[in-house]
Design an enzyme around this catalytic site. Structure first.
Site, mmCIF file in Angstrom:
data_model
loop_
_atom_site.group_PDB
_atom_site.id
_atom_site.type_symbol
_atom_site.label_atom_id
_atom_site.label_comp_id
_atom_site.label_asym_id
_atom_site.label_seq_id
_atom_site.Cartn_x
_atom_site.Cartn_y
_atom_site.Cartn_z
ATOM 1 N N ASP A 156 0.874 -1.164 0.000
ATOM 2 C CA ASP A 156 0.000 0.000 0.000
ATOM 3 C C ASP A 156 0.916 1.220 0.000
ATOM 4 O O ASP A 156 2.084 1.138 0.374
ATOM 5 C CB ASP A 156 -0.949 0.009 1.206
ATOM 6 C CG ASP A 156 -2.123 0.962 0.977
ATOM 7 O OD1 ASP A 156 -2.047 1.796 0.056
ATOM 8 O OD2 ASP A 156 -3.114 0.891 1.732
HETATM 9 C C1 BGC Z 1 -4.895 3.459 0.083
HETATM 10 C C2 BGC Z 1 -5.033 2.483 -1.065
HETATM 11 C C3 BGC Z 1 -4.839 3.208 -2.370
HETATM 12 C C4 BGC Z 1 -3.482 3.889 -2.364
HETATM 13 C C5 BGC Z 1 -3.204 4.680 -3.616
HETATM 14 C C6 BGC Z 1 -3.612 4.241 0.013
HETATM 15 O O1 BGC Z 1 -3.585 5.236 0.985
HETATM 16 O O2 BGC Z 1 -4.965 2.768 1.305
HETATM 17 O O3 BGC Z 1 -6.260 1.841 -1.035
HETATM 18 O O4 BGC Z 1 -4.953 2.327 -3.443
HETATM 19 O O5 BGC Z 1 -3.425 4.799 -1.261
HETATM 20 O O6 BGC Z 1 -4.007 5.795 -3.667
#
Ligand code: BGC
Length: 762
Positions: free
Chosen positions: A232
């Site tokens: 993530d």
């Molecule tokens: C989120 C993800 C997301 C990623 C990119 C993160 O903060 O938890 O779900 O895909 O950011 O935006």
């Protein structure tokens, strides 16, 4: 590109290039290696639409993304219980990705809805792992059918936003397997997402990105996953440890971590073979994306908006409809009240926020449909939870002078969002007050809710009709209007339980945890698994949802009365539409295990579901096929799924509370749990093995005055039955202390124990 070619390519990469491949070039792109023809590819959020940012990207959504279609969020799409529909939605989003040059969409989110408080529940599907993994499967298959990858997320046990970057989810093995891993397992095995995104949090103390047990041992070795694991955004803590654990790609750009990888290899702390494996997986993904890229692809924005509308028709749940207040009669005087009638809340905040194309409000939809006599009053503003006297007075007067009042209420953006959790389950108090006041002057009141997670409804007894519209995407207003006025028959069903109050939720005592530690102490008792067992009254149970028609269930048939692990069991049931209009019906199949000898089990668990469409008067037979997993629990003693012998129930239901048909079934398992009898094993436990009854009874009666006839004084004080019951919980060694008839030594008891173990493990 075939494996041999990829291997060759990896061997041509320098150490620095290899390390470089393992992190992003920027927020959304991978790095190209031009001299070897390795292209750069782009990923974007997801899940319920395309959020493609170009320059100056920030994943919090402050910078606008390109315009795209906002489909219903996970909370809503799960309520459709319709795999085909979610598959089509995925395909449409996949086409948008193709047209915009996005190779992988960051979704779906399958985290389990452990508590109504999780700020990100709106993005997730269900409290039930089967619903979550089936919806994810349908969605992934849809997106990937268009040559675009997905990223199932957030792996693992990420059911809260509170301290999401540092907290440790402390979950026992059985609960992980049956609930939190299970929502990923089916989708990973059946739909083969191109990527899996590991979560921010720790699991039992170890960061998800560093957790080899989950990223490699279970995901890859047990489930056969061949794609990449991407962190993530910002979830990398110790890059070298992450790589070893199985996290291939750090996102976004690394800012120094690539160099750490190079250094670790040079200093002999990291086996280069680990890096090579990660690169092979990355190249496989990158080339798959490049090979599937379609040039000059265009997408039809209007057509996709229609698809979003079509999806929303099935994601709205009719929770209550007393005296058939709905559908409304076109032409009667209808007051639309509430900000969300004009500006619906149809999606959540954070990384999934779509820059939507054509948002339709219920008010616009009613006007466009030529529905006359619909008037509007704003009633409240949702910027702050403040009761606005003037807006309320206007709304109450309008409601009073109309035939029906429809209040469009729900949670404002500030109440639920990525990044933080709710602290309570209440709607804004100003809205609750307004609903009550309108109900006082207008008994024909309908409440339409816009929220990503359950809310308390203190006004429920005064309100005859409630529609849960969830966050149903940009087509929500049209779908609401079609359902309110009867052009569409509602068929959404709750993929989560609505407790009467937050305190009833099984995670209530533990949810925010202590500092960075959150213990999932309720274990497997998540959602209906808990409410069922406690027999707690609910506001609305899992699976609940009404229709404008009615359905009857008959002829529940099982392909056998006795089932043995390894076989397939076929179940069929006939469903008849007994009302006067066509409708869709989700049929739920639960399996109930009777009391277990070994573990605590929920009363019943969802093991299959299907959704069908029936014309008025039409009947159809729905068929399900179950395998051993439908009867299993995860037995930690053998680190495997275990089918316990016994009587089970096949339960066909509309909801966890509305059970329609039940049939019993004898089930036989084939695996053995390891048994070790010691001198501490209770006599009762030993007596569970019929083959030992004679031996144990003989042994005991030789030494103890237990099975006397009750004639003597001891017998009067304690009847044989009482003795037998006490004896049930006595460890075998107690025979030494209480032997009355004849002395016995510990050696003799141990000899007996050895004999029993020899028989049992033979
Ligand atoms: C989120 C993800 C997301 C990623 C990119 C993160 O903060 O938890 O779900 O895909 O950011 O935006």
């Amino acid at each position: 590109m075939d494996k041999a070619k990829i291997k060759e390519l990896v061997s041509e990469l320098t150490l620095e290039e290899k390390a470089g491949l393992c992190s992003g070039k920027d927020f959304w792109r991978t790095k190209a290696v031009e001299r070897l023809g390795i292209p750069q590819i782009m990923v974007s959020d997801g899940p319920h639409g395309l959020r493609k940012q170009d320059d100056q990207a920030d994943h919090l959504g402050i910078n606008d993304a390109i315009k795209a279609v906002c489909f219903p969020a996970g909370c809503a799409s799960a309520a459709s219980f319709n795999r085909e529909l979610i598959n089509e939605m995925g395909a449409a989003i996949g086409e948008e990705c193709q047209a915009e040059g996005v190779s992988t969409l960051l979704g779906p989110g399958v985290c389990i809805k452990r508590s109504p408080l999780c700020g990100r529940n709106f993005e997730y599907f269900s409290e039930d792992p089967l619903v979550a993994s089936e919806m994810a499967t349908a969605f992934i298959n849809g997106v990937q059918s268009r040559g675009v990858g997905t990223s199932i997320k957030h792996f693992l046990a990420n059911s809260q936003e509170h301290r999401r970057l540092s907290s440790s989810s402390e979950v026992d093995e059985r609960t992980l397997r049956e609930i939190y891993l299970a929502s990923f397992e089916g989708a990973v095995k059946n739909a083969k997402p191109w990527t899996v995104m590991n979560s921010y949090n720790r699991i039992n103390g170890t960061y998800a990105a560093e957790n080899k047990k989950f990223l490699t041992d279970i995901l890859r070795d047990e489930w056969g996953y061949e794609g990449i694991v991407v962190s993530d955004w910002g979830a990398v803590n110790d890059r070298v440890a992450d790589l070893v654990a199985g996290c291939d790609l750090e996102m976004p750009a690394s800012h120094g971590n690539d160099e750490l990888i190079v250094k670790a290899v040079n200093e002999g702390r990291l086996d280069e073979a680990v890096l090579d494996k990660a690169c092979a997986r990355l190249l496989n993904w990158i080339f798959k994306a490049a090979e599937n890229k379609k040039e000059r692809y265009v997408w039809d924005r209007k057509a996709d908006h229609e698809k979003a509308k079509k999806t929303a028709r099935e994601t709205i749940v009719l929770l209550k409809n007393e005296d058939g207040l709905l559908p409304l009669t076109k032409g009667s005087k209808v007051a639309f009240i509430g900000k969300y009638a004009e500006k619906p809340r149809y999606q959540g905040g954070g990384s999934s926020h779509i820059n939507s194309m054509y948002v339709t409000s219920a008010l616009t939809a009613a006007r466009e449909a030529g529905i006359e006599n619909v008037s509007f009053a704003k009633g409240f503003d949702d910027k702050e939870d403040v009761y606005d006297e003037a807006l309320a007075a206007e709304a109450i007067a309008l409601a009073k002078n109309s035939d029906v009042a429809v209040v469009f209420a729900g949670l404002p953006d500030s109440f639920e969002s990525e990044g933080y959790d709710r602290r309570h389950m209440s709607m804004p108090l100003a809205q609750n007050r307004l609903i009550e006041e309108i109900a006082d002057v207008q008994p024909n009141i309908v409440v339409v809710l816009h929220n990503g997670s359950p809310v308390e409804m203190p006004w429920i007894d005064k309100v005859p009709a409630v529609l849960e519209a969830y966050l149903s995407g940009e087509g929500v207003g049209s779908a609401e209007c079609e359902i309110l006025f009867g052009d569409v028959n509602p068929s959404g069903r709750l993929a989560e339980s609505f407790p009467l109050k937050l305190e009833h939720n099984p995670s209530y005592l533990y949810y925010f945890g202590e500092g960075d530690v959150t213990e999932y102490r309720e274990g497997v008792y998540v959602g209906y698994r808990y409410y069922d067992k406690k027999q707690l009254p609910l506001l609305f149970p899992f699976g609940h949802g009404l229709s404008y028609t009615s359905f009857e269930y008959s002829d529940l048939t099982l392909s056998k009365d006795e089932y043995t692990e390894g076989e397939k069991l076929k179940v069929s049931v006939t469903v008849t539409n007994t009302g006067s209009r066509a409708g869709k019906e989700a049929v739920l199949l639960f399996v109930g295990a009777k009391d277990s000898e070994f573990v605590l089990r929920p009363v019943k668990e969802l093991r299959a579901f299907d959704k069908i469409e029936l014309e008025a008067g039409e009947s159809r037979t729905v068929e399900f096929e179950l395998d051993y997993r439908a009867f299993s629990y995860y037995e930690t003693k053998i680190s495997d799924w275990f089918v316990e012998d016994g009587d089970y129930e096949i339960i066909i239901a509309r909801s966890a509370e509305d059970i329609r048909l039940v049939k019993s079934l004898k089930v036989k398992g084939t695996k053995k749990r390891p048994v070790k009898i010691t001198t501490d094993t209770t006599c009762g436990d030993v007596l569970r093995y019929p083959e030992f009854t004679e031996k144990i009874t003989k042994f005991i009666s030789e030494y103890m005055t237990l099975f006397n006839d009750g004639d003597d004084a001891a017998g009067e004080a304690m009847s044989p039955d009482m003795v037998r019951k006490q004896f049930e919980y006595s460890p075998l060694r107690t025979v030494v202390s209480f032997s009355l008839r004849k002395e016995v030594t510990m050696e003799e008891v141990q000899k007996l124990v050895d004999e029993l173990n020899a028989v049992i493990n033979a």
